[in-house]
Design a protein around this motif. Structure first.
Motif, PDB file in Angstrom:
ATOM      1  N   LYS A 228       0.825  -1.188   0.000  1.00  0.00           N
ATOM      2  CA  LYS A 228       0.000   0.000   0.000  1.00  0.00           C
ATOM      3  C   LYS A 228       0.872   1.255   0.000  1.00  0.00           C
ATOM      4  O   LYS A 228       1.824   1.376   0.782  1.00  0.00           O
ATOM      5  CB  LYS A 228      -0.921   0.008   1.217  1.00  0.00           C
ATOM      6  N   ASN A 229       0.548   2.187  -0.902  1.00  0.00           N
ATOM      7  CA  ASN A 229       1.243   3.470  -1.031  1.00  0.00           C
ATOM      8  C   ASN A 229       2.738   3.319  -1.329  1.00  0.00           C
ATOM      9  O   ASN A 229       3.530   4.210  -1.029  1.00  0.00           O
ATOM     10  CB  ASN A 229       1.048   4.324   0.229  1.00  0.00           C
ATOM     11  N   THR A 230       3.118   2.207  -1.941  1.00  0.00           N
ATOM     12  CA  THR A 230       4.516   2.037  -2.343  1.00  0.00           C
ATOM     13  C   THR A 230       4.828   2.854  -3.597  1.00  0.00           C
ATOM     14  O   THR A 230       5.853   3.538  -3.677  1.00  0.00           O
ATOM     15  CB  THR A 230       4.834   0.557  -2.604  1.00  0.00           C
ATOM     16  N   LEU A 231       3.938   2.802  -4.581  1.00  0.00           N
ATOM     17  CA  LEU A 231       4.114   3.568  -5.816  1.00  0.00           C
ATOM     18  C   LEU A 231       2.918   4.478  -5.976  1.00  0.00           C
ATOM     19  O   LEU A 231       1.766   4.028  -6.006  1.00  0.00           O
ATOM     20  CB  LEU A 231       4.228   2.630  -7.022  1.00  0.00           C
ATOM     21  N   ARG A 232       3.189   5.802  -6.081  1.00  0.00           N
ATOM     22  CA  ARG A 232       2.113   6.781  -6.110  1.00  0.00           C
ATOM     23  C   ARG A 232       2.321   7.731  -7.284  1.00  0.00           C
ATOM     24  O   ARG A 232       3.448   8.138  -7.583  1.00  0.00           O
ATOM     25  CB  ARG A 232       2.063   7.568  -4.796  1.00  0.00           C
ATOM     26  N   LEU A 233       1.221   8.085  -7.930  1.00  0.00           N
ATOM     27  CA  LEU A 233       1.233   8.968  -9.093  1.00  0.00           C
ATOM     28  C   LEU A 233       0.244  10.086  -8.850  1.00  0.00           C
ATOM     29  O   LEU A 233      -0.821   9.869  -8.245  1.00  0.00           O
ATOM     30  CB  LEU A 233       0.847   8.176 -10.350  1.00  0.00           C
TER      31      LEU A 233
END
Length: 285
Positions: A247-252
């Motif tokens: 969760k929330n490791t890769l955010r755009l």
């Protein structure tokens, strides 16, 4: 980040000012060392953002910049740390300049230190923030070398995520190209809001900061400065979860910055108003 550039005609204040600056540095470094060793939680991120409408004072052109950043946030028994390092790379409209900008803040939770509940009304706690800003830029005209200590009280509001409101005293100096000695501006206040608020149970979050910075007296060339308003807001979405990441490791996300009287330059100065949309990508670890 740099300040006003005009034809030199001001007096350089070269005096040493002991006191709050040195206290802020010592306490911030001490707090960072203690917090890093005994963190209850921490979050590190490497990010990239890009925009084509950056502005620089005394430059009437829209500037494209790529920004690589590292961010560290952590909390320990008595407070929290925040560190951000930006590496900004401009296009030819800004001399293909490269800039490094470092921001560090350490916030002590006074209730946790005293062992008391200091919550009231909308505030869940009261803190005390200290830290510094540091930059260097290699453009051909101004070549900023900003140094700034900050210190002041913080209210931590009771919201999902966080919303901190600080009133900080700024002790700022610079030594740009053509100035033989470091110039110190008048001590001036800043109202700072910093937030990171999840949007319900969705993968979206609303994040950013707002700085209202009072005028800082005369600049290093003798010109008057103006109060600044700098709002940087972003909507971020967790895209890593859909790819099997944590969760929330890769955010755009999409980011927008509005900066009036940038670096204290009055409205009549070309490039003193920035309206900059950006795309942003972050990897957290």
């Amino acid at each position: 980040m740099q300040s006003i550039r005009k034809n030199p005609r001001g007096k350089i204040n070269n005096s040493f000012r002991p006191g709050p600056q040195q206290l802020a540095l010592a306490a911030a470094l001490f707090g960072f060392g203690i917090g890093a060793q005994a963190a209850d939680w921490s979050d590190n991120a490497i990010g990239y953002r890009y925009g084509t409408r950056f502005a620089e004072p005394y430059n009437s052109q829209d500037i494209s910049k790529s920004v690589i950043n590292f961010t560290h946030a952590s909390g320990y028994r008595y407070g929290s740390n925040f560190l951000n390092v930006d590496l900004l790379m401009s296009d030819s409209k800004d001399d293909n300049a490269q800039e490094a900008y470092i921001t560090y803040r350490h916030t002590l939770d006074l209730g946790k230190i005293a062992g008391k509940d200091l919550s009231f009304g909308p505030a869940r706690g009261v803190g005390f923030t200290l830290g510094f800003d540091w930059n260097t830029k290699n453009d051909n005209s101004y070549a900023s070398r900003k140094r700034m200590w900050v210190i002041g009280p913080t209210l931590m509001l009771d919201v999902p995520g966080f919303l901190n409101v600080s009133l900080l005293a700024l002790f700022e100096s610079n030594q740009p190209k053509g100035i033989s000695s470091r110039y110190r501006y008048d001590t001036h206040p800043m109202l700072n809001l910093a937030w990171g608020i999840p949007i319900g149970s969705s993968p979206f979050a609303f994040e950013g900061y707002l700085n209202y910075i009072a005028a800082k007296g005369r600049n290093e060339f003798g010109g008057a400065t103006a109060p600044e308003l700098n709002i940087d807001a972003q909507i971020m979405v967790d895209v890593g979860s859909t790819m099997g990441m944590g969760k929330n490791t890769l955010r755009l996300g999409l980011e927008y910055q509005y900066w009036r009287n940038k670096f204290g330059n009055p409205a009549a100065v070309p490039g003193s108003l920035a309206r900059t949309p950006m795309v942003r990508l972050e990897y957290h670890f």
